[in-house]
Design a protein around this motif. Structure first.
Motif, PDB file in Angstrom:
ATOM      1  N   ARG A   1      -6.647  -0.093  10.635  1.00  0.00           N
ATOM      2  CA  ARG A   1      -7.402  -1.283  11.042  1.00  0.00           C
ATOM      3  C   ARG A   1      -8.157  -1.020  12.340  1.00  0.00           C
ATOM      4  NH1 ARG A   1      -6.782  -6.139  14.034  1.00  0.00           N
ATOM      5  NH2 ARG A   1      -7.836  -7.868  12.998  1.00  0.00           N
TER       6      ARG A   1
ATOM      7  N   LEU B   1       0.809  -1.219   0.000  1.00  0.00           N
ATOM      8  CA  LEU B   1       0.000   0.000   0.000  1.00  0.00           C
ATOM      9  C   LEU B   1       0.841   1.269   0.000  1.00  0.00           C
ATOM     10  CD1 LEU B   1      -2.777  -0.944   2.584  1.00  0.00           C
ATOM     11  CD2 LEU B   1      -2.996  -0.838   0.086  1.00  0.00           C
TER      12      LEU B   1
ATOM     13  N   ARG C   1     -11.128   2.098  -3.632  1.00  0.00           N
ATOM     14  CA  ARG C   1     -12.051   2.946  -2.852  1.00  0.00           C
ATOM     15  C   ARG C   1     -11.400   4.270  -2.486  1.00  0.00           C
ATOM     16  NH1 ARG C   1     -14.611  -1.762   0.965  1.00  0.00           N
ATOM     17  NH2 ARG C   1     -16.130  -2.494  -0.544  1.00  0.00           N
ATOM     18  N   CYS C   2     -10.133   4.226  -2.100  1.00  0.00           N
ATOM     19  CA  CYS C   2      -9.414   5.468  -1.788  1.00  0.00           C
ATOM     20  C   CYS C   2      -9.320   6.351  -3.019  1.00  0.00           C
ATOM     21  CB  CYS C   2      -8.008   5.152  -1.264  1.00  0.00           C
ATOM     22  SG  CYS C   2      -7.985   4.452   0.388  1.00  0.00           S
TER      23      CYS C   2
ATOM     24  N   SER D   1      -9.106  -7.467   6.863  1.00  0.00           N
ATOM     25  CA  SER D   1      -8.013  -8.304   7.370  1.00  0.00           C
ATOM     26  C   SER D   1      -8.601  -9.419   8.215  1.00  0.00           C
ATOM     27  CB  SER D   1      -7.041  -7.461   8.199  1.00  0.00           C
ATOM     28  OG  SER D   1      -7.711  -6.895   9.305  1.00  0.00           O
TER      29      SER D   1
ATOM     30  N   TYR E   1      -9.355  -1.756  -1.507  1.00  0.00           N
ATOM     31  CA  TYR E   1      -9.119  -0.596  -0.650  1.00  0.00           C
ATOM     32  C   TYR E   1      -8.482   0.542  -1.456  1.00  0.00           C
ATOM     33  CZ  TYR E   1      -7.193   2.298   3.056  1.00  0.00           C
ATOM     34  OH  TYR E   1      -6.860   3.360   3.865  1.00  0.00           O
TER      35      TYR E   1
ATOM     36  N   ASP F   1      -8.370  -7.693  -1.397  1.00  0.00           N
ATOM     37  CA  ASP F   1      -8.915  -6.705  -0.460  1.00  0.00           C
ATOM     38  C   ASP F   1      -8.065  -5.432  -0.450  1.00  0.00           C
ATOM     39  OD1 ASP F   1     -11.081  -8.320   0.341  1.00  0.00           O
ATOM     40  OD2 ASP F   1      -9.834  -9.325   1.840  1.00  0.00           O
ATOM     41  N   LEU F   2      -6.757  -5.586  -0.592  1.00  0.00           N
ATOM     42  CA  LEU F   2      -5.881  -4.415  -0.668  1.00  0.00           C
ATOM     43  C   LEU F   2      -6.152  -3.637  -1.956  1.00  0.00           C
ATOM     44  CD1 LEU F   2      -2.548  -5.996   0.581  1.00  0.00           C
ATOM     45  CD2 LEU F   2      -4.162  -4.605   1.891  1.00  0.00           C
TER      46      LEU F   2
ATOM     47  N   SER G   1     -11.208   1.712   9.265  1.00  0.00           N
ATOM     48  CA  SER G   1     -11.235   2.361   7.952  1.00  0.00           C
ATOM     49  C   SER G   1     -10.211   1.792   6.976  1.00  0.00           C
ATOM     50  CB  SER G   1     -11.001   3.867   8.112  1.00  0.00           C
ATOM     51  OG  SER G   1      -9.755   4.110   8.736  1.00  0.00           O
ATOM     52  N   GLY G   2      -9.513   0.770   7.374  1.00  0.00           N
ATOM     53  CA  GLY G   2      -8.500   0.171   6.518  1.00  0.00           C
ATOM     54  C   GLY G   2      -9.047  -0.984   5.708  1.00  0.00           C
ATOM     55  N   PRO G   3      -8.163  -1.669   5.001  1.00  0.00           N
ATOM     56  CA  PRO G   3      -8.581  -2.823   4.204  1.00  0.00           C
ATOM     57  C   PRO G   3      -8.995  -3.992   5.092  1.00  0.00           C
ATOM     58  CG  PRO G   3      -6.195  -2.604   4.185  1.00  0.00           C
ATOM     59  CD  PRO G   3      -6.726  -1.404   4.883  1.00  0.00           C
TER      60      PRO G   3
END
Length: 66
Positions: A29, A18, A57-58, A37, A54, A50-51, A33-35
């Motif tokens: 996390r 990332l 989305r960002c 996990s 994320y 998932d990363l 608000s993070g990816p």
């Protein structure tokens, strides 16, 4: 993304992927608000898909039309 990027990553690997520090990833996390996990035993993992989601989305949240 290259063929050497694993599908499942540890926190240090995910942070590097990332482009953030490991602490930033842990903070995201904790804030929820993070990816996505998950843990297996005591070890924390992140799936590459998932990363990537994320990141998308960002990007969508910060995209500025030109």
């Amino acid at each position: 993304m290259n063929d050497e990027t694993p599908e499942r990553m540890t926190a240090p690997q995910a942070a590097k992927y990332l482009g953030v520090s490991k602490q930033t990833l842990y903070n995201l996390r904790s804030a929820g608000s993070g990816p996505a996990s998950y843990k297996i035993g005591q070890k924390l993992f992140f799936d590459r898909r998932d990363l990537d989601l994320y990141i998308a989305r960002c990007k969508a949240a910060t995209l500025v039309a030109g």
